[in-house]
Design an enzyme around this catalytic site. Sequence first.
Site, PDB file in Angstrom:
ATOM      1  N   ASP A  29       0.853  -1.185   0.000  1.00  0.00           N
ATOM      2  CA  ASP A  29       0.000   0.000   0.000  1.00  0.00           C
ATOM      3  C   ASP A  29       0.895   1.244   0.000  1.00  0.00           C
ATOM      4  OD1 ASP A  29      -3.200   0.633   1.138  1.00  0.00           O
ATOM      5  OD2 ASP A  29      -1.719   2.243   1.064  1.00  0.00           O
ATOM      6  N   ILE A  30       0.602   2.177  -0.872  1.00  0.00           N
ATOM      7  CA  ILE A  30       1.449   3.358  -1.049  1.00  0.00           C
ATOM      8  C   ILE A  30       1.366   4.316   0.158  1.00  0.00           C
ATOM      9  CG2 ILE A  30      -0.179   4.901  -2.259  1.00  0.00           C
ATOM     10  CD1 ILE A  30       3.334   4.136  -3.500  1.00  0.00           C
ATOM     11  N   HIS A  93     -10.262  -5.363  -2.871  1.00  0.00           N
ATOM     12  CA  HIS A  93      -8.914  -5.613  -2.364  1.00  0.00           C
ATOM     13  C   HIS A  93      -8.965  -5.888  -0.871  1.00  0.00           C
ATOM     14  CE1 HIS A  93      -9.725  -1.286  -2.127  1.00  0.00           C
ATOM     15  NE2 HIS A  93      -8.995  -1.284  -1.018  1.00  0.00           N
ATOM     16  N   HIS A  95      -6.687  -5.536   2.628  1.00  0.00           N
ATOM     17  CA  HIS A  95      -5.520  -4.954   3.293  1.00  0.00           C
ATOM     18  C   HIS A  95      -4.923  -6.004   4.221  1.00  0.00           C
ATOM     19  CE1 HIS A  95      -6.427  -0.607   2.391  1.00  0.00           C
ATOM     20  NE2 HIS A  95      -7.650  -1.100   2.262  1.00  0.00           N
TER      21      HIS A  95
HETATM   22  P1  AMP Z   1      -9.809   1.550   0.493  1.00  0.00           P
HETATM   23  O1  AMP Z   1     -10.398   1.609  -0.901  1.00  0.00           O
HETATM   24  O2  AMP Z   1     -10.489   2.484   1.449  1.00  0.00           O
HETATM   25  O3  AMP Z   1      -9.750   0.144   1.036  1.00  0.00           O
HETATM   26  O4  AMP Z   1      -8.315   2.067   0.403  1.00  0.00           O
HETATM   27  C1  AMP Z   1      -7.566   2.006  -0.786  1.00  0.00           C
HETATM   28  C2  AMP Z   1      -6.101   1.860  -0.447  1.00  0.00           C
HETATM   29  O5  AMP Z   1      -5.364   1.864  -1.672  1.00  0.00           O
HETATM   30  C3  AMP Z   1      -5.522   2.987   0.427  1.00  0.00           C
HETATM   31  O6  AMP Z   1      -4.941   2.418   1.590  1.00  0.00           O
HETATM   32  C4  AMP Z   1      -4.471   3.644  -0.473  1.00  0.00           C
HETATM   33  O7  AMP Z   1      -3.331   4.069   0.234  1.00  0.00           O
HETATM   34  C5  AMP Z   1      -4.145   2.523  -1.457  1.00  0.00           C
HETATM   35  N1  AMP Z   1      -3.670   2.998  -2.754  1.00  0.00           N
HETATM   36  C6  AMP Z   1      -4.220   3.937  -3.549  1.00  0.00           C
HETATM   37  N2  AMP Z   1      -3.484   4.092  -4.670  1.00  0.00           N
HETATM   38  C7  AMP Z   1      -2.444   3.232  -4.578  1.00  0.00           C
HETATM   39  C8  AMP Z   1      -1.326   2.924  -5.416  1.00  0.00           C
HETATM   40  N3  AMP Z   1      -1.126   3.540  -6.589  1.00  0.00           N
HETATM   41  N4  AMP Z   1      -0.453   1.977  -4.999  1.00  0.00           N
HETATM   42  C9  AMP Z   1      -0.636   1.345  -3.808  1.00  0.00           C
HETATM   43  N5  AMP Z   1      -1.667   1.590  -2.986  1.00  0.00           N
HETATM   44  C10 AMP Z   1      -2.559   2.524  -3.350  1.00  0.00           C
END
Ligand code: AMP
Length: 132
Positions: A29-30, A93, A95
């Site tokens: 996760d970024i 996705h 986490h």
């Molecule tokens: P959520 O949709 O609330 O479960 O969170 C989406 C997650 O995706 C967040 O924790 C972001 O930090 C992560 N995220 C968004 N863009 C990217 C990316 N380009 N690479 C890695 N993680 C990402």
Amino acid sequence: MATIFTKIIRGEIPCFKIAENETHIAFLDINPIAEGHTLVVPKKEIDYVFDLPDDLLGETMVFAKKVAEAIDKSLKPLRTGVIVEGLEVPHAHIHMVPIYHERQNVSLRNKVEVSRGKMEEIAKQISAEVSL
Ligand code: AMP
């Protein structure tokens, strides 16, 4: 329009990749909430995780288990926790969050600073232990 995760899957956007097979990918996760915070993503672009067909949901959990085993071996947290929220990116996705101590704040709103160099190092450490 393709989601940001589909763009990562297609190689259009870089990521700190942990593992990949024909149906799934895992990358850091970024904006992590812990060192080693990893996302497991089915390549099929479906928004809500509970709209995944049963067989794909099962495969996603098995893939997540393998990633958790690799996190546990490489980073040695107490456990690897799981959060599913999906409020930000409309592409299912999971986490995977290493939990290093009992009082750790395991919330998606509790971001931590991890340098780019450290992200690269962690991705190498975890991916070296993945056995798909
Ligand atoms: P959520 O949709 O609330 O479960 O969170 C989406 C997650 O995706 C967040 O924790 C972001 O930090 C992560 N995220 C968004 N863009 C990217 C990316 N380009 N690479 C890695 N993680 C990402």
